[in-house]
Design a protein around this motif. Structure first.
Motif, PDB file in Angstrom:
ATOM      1  N   VAL B  81       0.837  -1.199   0.000  1.00  0.00           N
ATOM      2  CA  VAL B  81       0.000   0.000   0.000  1.00  0.00           C
ATOM      3  C   VAL B  81       0.877   1.256   0.000  1.00  0.00           C
ATOM      4  N   THR B  82       1.973   1.221   0.788  1.00  0.00           N
ATOM      5  CA  THR B  82       2.858   2.378   0.842  1.00  0.00           C
ATOM      6  C   THR B  82       3.469   2.647  -0.538  1.00  0.00           C
ATOM      7  N   LEU B  83       3.954   1.573  -1.183  1.00  0.00           N
ATOM      8  CA  LEU B  83       4.547   1.733  -2.511  1.00  0.00           C
ATOM      9  C   LEU B  83       3.516   2.309  -3.483  1.00  0.00           C
ATOM     10  N   GLY B  84       2.303   1.768  -3.435  1.00  0.00           N
ATOM     11  CA  GLY B  84       1.237   2.266  -4.309  1.00  0.00           C
ATOM     12  C   GLY B  84       0.974   3.743  -4.072  1.00  0.00           C
ATOM     13  N   TRP B 127     -16.382   1.486  -1.411  1.00  0.00           N
ATOM     14  CA  TRP B 127     -15.673   0.578  -2.314  1.00  0.00           C
ATOM     15  C   TRP B 127     -16.358  -0.779  -2.372  1.00  0.00           C
ATOM     16  N   ALA B 128     -16.960  -1.199  -1.273  1.00  0.00           N
ATOM     17  CA  ALA B 128     -17.678  -2.469  -1.282  1.00  0.00           C
ATOM     18  C   ALA B 128     -18.800  -2.419  -2.318  1.00  0.00           C
ATOM     19  N   ILE B 129     -19.451  -1.249  -2.440  1.00  0.00           N
ATOM     20  CA  ILE B 129     -20.539  -1.122  -3.409  1.00  0.00           C
ATOM     21  C   ILE B 129     -19.994  -1.103  -4.840  1.00  0.00           C
ATOM     22  N   VAL B 160      -8.596  -5.152  -0.893  1.00  0.00           N
ATOM     23  CA  VAL B 160      -8.074  -4.561   0.344  1.00  0.00           C
ATOM     24  C   VAL B 160      -7.033  -3.487   0.006  1.00  0.00           C
ATOM     25  N   VAL B 161      -6.135  -3.816  -0.947  1.00  0.00           N
ATOM     26  CA  VAL B 161      -5.086  -2.860  -1.316  1.00  0.00           C
ATOM     27  C   VAL B 161      -5.698  -1.599  -1.925  1.00  0.00           C
ATOM     28  N   ILE B 162      -6.675  -1.771  -2.816  1.00  0.00           N
ATOM     29  CA  ILE B 162      -7.310  -0.606  -3.440  1.00  0.00           C
ATOM     30  C   ILE B 162      -7.954   0.287  -2.376  1.00  0.00           C
ATOM     31  N   GLY B 163      -8.706  -0.340  -1.472  1.00  0.00           N
ATOM     32  CA  GLY B 163      -9.388   0.424  -0.435  1.00  0.00           C
ATOM     33  C   GLY B 163      -8.408   1.178   0.455  1.00  0.00           C
ATOM     34  N   LEU B 164      -7.307   0.514   0.823  1.00  0.00           N
ATOM     35  CA  LEU B 164      -6.328   1.155   1.706  1.00  0.00           C
ATOM     36  C   LEU B 164      -5.584   2.278   0.988  1.00  0.00           C
ATOM     37  N   GLY B 227      -1.519  -1.988  11.112  1.00  0.00           N
ATOM     38  CA  GLY B 227      -2.492  -2.234  12.175  1.00  0.00           C
ATOM     39  C   GLY B 227      -3.939  -2.192  11.725  1.00  0.00           C
ATOM     40  N   SER B 228      -4.186  -2.275  10.415  1.00  0.00           N
ATOM     41  CA  SER B 228      -5.571  -2.133   9.948  1.00  0.00           C
ATOM     42  C   SER B 228      -6.345  -3.436  10.151  1.00  0.00           C
ATOM     43  N   PHE B 229      -7.609  -3.336  10.510  1.00  0.00           N
ATOM     44  CA  PHE B 229      -8.435  -4.549  10.602  1.00  0.00           C
ATOM     45  C   PHE B 229      -9.804  -4.345   9.955  1.00  0.00           C
ATOM     46  N   MET B 230     -10.300  -3.093   9.982  1.00  0.00           N
ATOM     47  CA  MET B 230     -11.642  -2.857   9.456  1.00  0.00           C
ATOM     48  C   MET B 230     -11.663  -2.998   7.934  1.00  0.00           C
ATOM     49  N   GLU B 231     -10.636  -2.488   7.268  1.00  0.00           N
ATOM     50  CA  GLU B 231     -10.593  -2.541   5.808  1.00  0.00           C
ATOM     51  C   GLU B 231     -10.503  -3.976   5.300  1.00  0.00           C
ATOM     52  N   PRO B 232      -9.575  -4.814   5.859  1.00  0.00           N
ATOM     53  CA  PRO B 232      -9.542  -6.209   5.419  1.00  0.00           C
ATOM     54  C   PRO B 232     -10.838  -6.962   5.716  1.00  0.00           C
ATOM     55  N   ARG B 233     -11.486  -6.646   6.852  1.00  0.00           N
ATOM     56  CA  ARG B 233     -12.741  -7.316   7.182  1.00  0.00           C
ATOM     57  C   ARG B 233     -13.810  -7.054   6.134  1.00  0.00           C
ATOM     58  N   ILE B 234     -13.942  -5.776   5.762  1.00  0.00           N
ATOM     59  CA  ILE B 234     -15.038  -5.412   4.861  1.00  0.00           C
ATOM     60  C   ILE B 234     -14.732  -5.817   3.420  1.00  0.00           C
ATOM     61  N   LEU B 235     -13.501  -5.547   2.968  1.00  0.00           N
ATOM     62  CA  LEU B 235     -13.188  -5.763   1.552  1.00  0.00           C
ATOM     63  C   LEU B 235     -12.529  -7.115   1.301  1.00  0.00           C
ATOM     64  N   GLY B 236     -11.960  -7.732   2.323  1.00  0.00           N
ATOM     65  CA  GLY B 236     -11.180  -8.941   2.105  1.00  0.00           C
ATOM     66  C   GLY B 236     -11.953 -10.238   2.273  1.00  0.00           C
ATOM     67  N   GLY B 237     -13.084 -10.199   2.968  1.00  0.00           N
ATOM     68  CA  GLY B 237     -13.848 -11.418   3.185  1.00  0.00           C
ATOM     69  C   GLY B 237     -12.995 -12.496   3.823  1.00  0.00           C
ATOM     70  N   ARG B 238     -13.022 -13.703   3.217  1.00  0.00           N
ATOM     71  CA  ARG B 238     -12.269 -14.798   3.784  1.00  0.00           C
ATOM     72  C   ARG B 238     -10.762 -14.612   3.596  1.00  0.00           C
ATOM     73  N   MET B 239     -10.378 -13.798   2.593  1.00  0.00           N
ATOM     74  CA  MET B 239      -8.962 -13.516   2.370  1.00  0.00           C
ATOM     75  C   MET B 239      -8.448 -12.479   3.360  1.00  0.00           C
ATOM     76  N   GLY B 240      -9.374 -11.891   4.122  1.00  0.00           N
ATOM     77  CA  GLY B 240      -9.017 -10.711   4.896  1.00  0.00           C
ATOM     78  C   GLY B 240      -8.555 -10.997   6.310  1.00  0.00           C
ATOM     79  N   THR B 241      -7.874 -12.130   6.555  1.00  0.00           N
ATOM     80  CA  THR B 241      -7.321 -12.363   7.884  1.00  0.00           C
ATOM     81  C   THR B 241      -5.915 -11.782   7.941  1.00  0.00           C
ATOM     82  N   TYR B 242      -5.743 -10.796   8.774  1.00  0.00           N
ATOM     83  CA  TYR B 242      -4.434 -10.159   8.933  1.00  0.00           C
ATOM     84  C   TYR B 242      -4.118 -10.093  10.413  1.00  0.00           C
ATOM     85  N   TYR B 243      -2.950  -9.535  10.730  1.00  0.00           N
ATOM     86  CA  TYR B 243      -2.566  -9.414  12.124  1.00  0.00           C
ATOM     87  C   TYR B 243      -3.574  -8.565  12.904  1.00  0.00           C
ATOM     88  N   GLY B 244      -4.050  -7.508  12.266  1.00  0.00           N
ATOM     89  CA  GLY B 244      -5.016  -6.622  12.911  1.00  0.00           C
ATOM     90  C   GLY B 244      -6.323  -7.328  13.237  1.00  0.00           C
TER      91      GLY B 244
END
Lengths: 261, 287
Positions: B81-84, B127-129, B160-164, B227-244
Motif C-alpha cells: 500500500v505504501t509503494l502504491g 468501495w464495497a458497493i 483490500v489494497v485498493i481500499g487502503l 495495524g488495519s483490521f476494518m478494511e480487510p474485514r469489509i473488503l477482504g472477506g475470507r482472504m481478509g485475515t491479517y494481524y489486525g
C-alpha cells in the motif's frame, strides 16, 4: 517530450486521482437515491431509503449519540488543548520538547493498539465500556490536533502585545480575555472543528469502547455491513460523509493547515 | 517568551498544562502501560482471582507460526500500500506544487485532502458497493468494453489494497506537496537556465529536496496499514485475515484479552521500531 505535453499529462494524472478519490463516494451517494434494494440499474430516483432511515430508531439514536459525544469531546478537548497551547507557547522551561513529543503517540500509534489498551485499562479501573469511556478516549485522540492547530496560530502572535497590556495595568485574566484569545480565536475554532471531526468520524476506538446496543454511528454501520447491508446504510453514510466534509472544509478555512496561505 | 522565574509563573504554567497532559496520561499512556502488564498474565484479575504471571502469551508468538505469518502478511500489505501511495501520490503532488498556480492550486489541493478527513469507514464501504460482483465497476467496464468481463475483485487482496490506497493516498500527497512547494523557484530557474532538462531537475533538485516529505508520508501510511483490521474485514472477506483482525478477534469474539494484549504489544514494538528508525527523517520533514 514536447514543452506542452508534459504539463498536460500531469494535469490528466491529477484529475484521474481526483476521480479515483471521489467516484466511489459519488456512487454510494447515487445508490442511496436509487429505488432498487440490490443496487440494480437502471437508476430510478427515490427517497425511500432516507424515509426508511428516518423511521429507524436504532440509526437515529446512534446518530444522536454520535453528535452528542462529538460535541462534548469538542468542548473538553478545545478547552484543555487551548490552555495547554498557551502554556507551551508562553513559557520556556525544561522538558518542553518532551511535552511536544508526547503529543505524537495518540496520532501515530495505530488506533487498534490504543483502543484495545484503553479497553483493558478502563475495565481494570472500573470505568468499563460505555459512553463515558468513549468520550475519555475521543478527547485524548482529539487533544493533539487541537494543540497543534492552536500552537500554529499562536506562532504568529506577538508576545509584546501581552506585555504592553500588562504594563498598562491589565491583570493576566484581562490580558488573556482581551488580547490573547481574540488573536488566536480562528485557531481555536479550527482546532474545535478538527476535534469534532476526529470524534464524529472515529470508528476504531469507539468500536472497542462502546457497549453493544449502545453504539455510535460508525460502529452501527460496521456491524450492519458485516451482517449484509441495505441502501439504508448508504443513506446514513451519505449524510455522514457530507457532514464530515463540510466540517473539514470549514476547518481549513479557519486554519492555515491547508498549505501556503 | 517568558523565563520561568516567579513561582506564580510556575503555578500558572502547571494550571495551563496539567489538565491536558493528565488526560493524555489517563487515556493513552497508562492504558499502554497496563496493556504491557496484562500481556504477562494468564487471566484478567477481574475474571479469575487465580491469575499468575507468565510468558506464555509471547511464547505463543514463537511456537505457533500462524502469528508470525500473519504479522508478515500485514507488513507485506503495508509495504504494498505504501509503494502504491508513493508511486501514485508523488507525481500528483509534483503537478500540484510545480505546474498548477494560484487559486486553482489551492482549490485542487483542498479537494485532494478533503476525503482524507472524512469518514474512513464510510469510504471503505463505498468501495464495497463499487467492487462487489455485478457492482458499479463491472457495469461501467462492460458498458465501455465490447466483451463481457468478470472482475471478481471483491473479497480479494486486491480489493483490500485498493481500499487502503484510497484511504491513505492523501497523506503522501499532503506531505510531498508541503515539501515540494517549499523549494525555492529560483533554484529550479537557475538549473533550467544552465540547460538542465526536466528529468535532471526532478532527479537532482526536486526529488532530493522533497525526499524527507515523501518519506514522512510513507511512514505515516505504513504504520496504520500494518495495524488495519476494518478494511480487510469489509473488503477482504475470507482472504481478509491479517494481524489486525487477529487482535480484533481476541477482544471481541475469543475474549482472550491477555493474548490480545501480547499481540497488540508486539505490533506496537514493531511500529515503534519503524518510527524510531524514521524519526530523523520525520524531524527533518517538520522544518
Amino acid at each position: 517530450m514536447s514543452r506542452s505535453l508534459l504539463p498536460l499529462i500531469g494535469k490528466l494524472w491529477l484529475f484521474a486521482i481526483l476521480f479515483f478519490l471521489y467516484a466511489p463516494i459519488l456512487v454510494m451517494a447515487a445508490m442511496s437515491f436509487n429505488a432498487s434494494p440490490f443496487y440494480q440499474l437502471p437508476f430510478e430516483l427515490s427517497t425511500r431509503w432516507y424515509q426508511q432511515m428516518a423511521g429507524n430508531g436504532q440509526i437515529l439514536s446512534a446518530a444522536l449519540r454520535s453528535v452528542g459525544i462529538a460535541m462534548v469531546t469538542t468542548l473538553v478537548a478545545t478547552a484543555l488543548g487551548t490552555a495547554a497551547s498557551i502554556g507551551l507557547f508562553r513559557y520556556d522551561f525544561a522538558g518542553k520538547k518532551v511535552l511536544m513529543v508526547l503529543l505524537f503517540p495518540p496520532i501515530a500509534i495505530p488506533w487498534l493498539i490504543t483502543g484495545t489498551a484503553m479497553l483493558i485499562f478502563f475495565f481494570a479501573i472500573g470505568i468499563g465500556r460505555g459512553t463515558p469511556a468513549v468520550i475519555i478516549g475521543h478527547v485524548a485522540l482529539a487533544l493533539p490536533y487541537v494543540i497543534v492547530t492552536v500552537t500554529a496560530r499562536l506562532s504568529s502572535f506577538d508576545i509584546t502585545l501581552e506585555e504592553a497590556a500588562r504594563s498598562m495595568g491589565a491583570n493576566s485574566w484581562t490580558v488573556l480575555r482581551r488580547v490573547t484569545l481574540p488573536w488566536i480565536a480562528p485557531g481555536v475554532v479550527a482546532g474545535g472543528l478538527f476535534a469534532f471531526a476526529v470524534s464524529f468520524d472515529q470508528f476504531v476506538v469507539s468500536y472497542f469502547l462502546s457497549e453493544p446496543g449502545d453504539s455510535t454511528l460508525p460502529v452501527l454501520i460496521y456491524t450492519a455491513i458485516r451482517k449484509g447491508f441495505t441502501p439504508e446504510i448508504n443513506a446514513i453514510s451519505t449524510i455522514i460523509i457530507a457532514v464530515s466534509m463540510l466540517i473539514m472544509f470549514l476547518a481549513t478555512r479557519y486554519s492555515r493547515f491547508a498549505g501556503d496561505r | 517568551m517568558t523565563e520561568l522565574t516567579a513561582s506564580a509563573d510556575r503555578r500558572r504554567l502547571f494550571a495551563l498544562l496539567s489538565p491536558a497532559y493528565l488526560w493524555l496520561t489517563l487515556a493513552v499512556f497508562l492504558p499502554l502501560s497496563a496493556m504491557l502488564f496484562f500481556s504477562f498474565l494468564t487471566d484478567l484479575p477481574q475474571d479469575n482471582p487465580d491469575w499468575s504471571a507468565t510468558f506464555d502469551n509471547y511464547a505463543r508468538f514463537l511456537t505457533n507460526p500462524t502469528y508470525a505469518i500473519l504479522m508478515w502478511k500485514s507488513v507485506k500489505l503495508g509495504l504494498m500500500v505504501t509503494l502504491g501511495c508513493v508511486l501514485i501520490g508523488y507525481p500528483c503532488a509534483l503537478v500540484l506544487a510545480r505546474t498548477i498556480k494560484g487559486r486553482a492550486r489551492e482549490t485542487l489541493f483542498l479537494l485532494v485532502i478533503l476525503p482524507f478527513w472524512s469518514n474512513s469507514l464510510v469510504r471503505i464501504f463505498s468501495w464495497a458497493i463499487v467492487l462487489r460482483g455485478n457492482g458499479m465497476l463491472e457495469h461501467a467496464l462492460n458498458w465501455l468494453l465490447p466483451f463481457e468481463l468478470r472482475l471478481e475483485l471483491m473479497f480479494t487482496t486486491h480489493a483490500v489494497v485498493i481500499g487502503l490506497i484510497h484511504s491513505y493516498l492523501p497523506y503522501v500527497i499532503l506531505t510531498s506537496y508541503l515539501a515540494l512547494q517549499a523549494i525555492d523557484d529560483d533554484l529550479v530557474d537557475a538549473a533550467r537556465s544552465m540547460g538542465a532538462s526536466k528529468l535532471t531537475i526532478l532527479r537532482r533538485i526536486l526529488l532530493p529536496l522533497s525526499l524527507p516529505g515523501l518519506l514522512a508520508g510513507a511512514v505515516l501510511v505504513f504504520v496504520p496499514v500494518v495495524g488495519s483490521f476494518m478494511e480487510p474485514r469489509i473488503l477482504g472477506g475470507r482472504m481478509g485475515t491479517y494481524y489486525g483482525t487477529l487482535i480484533e478477534d481476541q477482544f471481541v469474539s475469543v475474549y482472550n484479552w491477555p493474548l490480545g494484549a501480547a499481540l497488540s504489544f508486539t505490533l506496537l514494538a514493531v511500529v515503534l521500531l519503524i518510527l524510531a528508525c524514521a524519526s530523523p527523517i520525520l524531524g527533518k520533514a517538520r522544518t
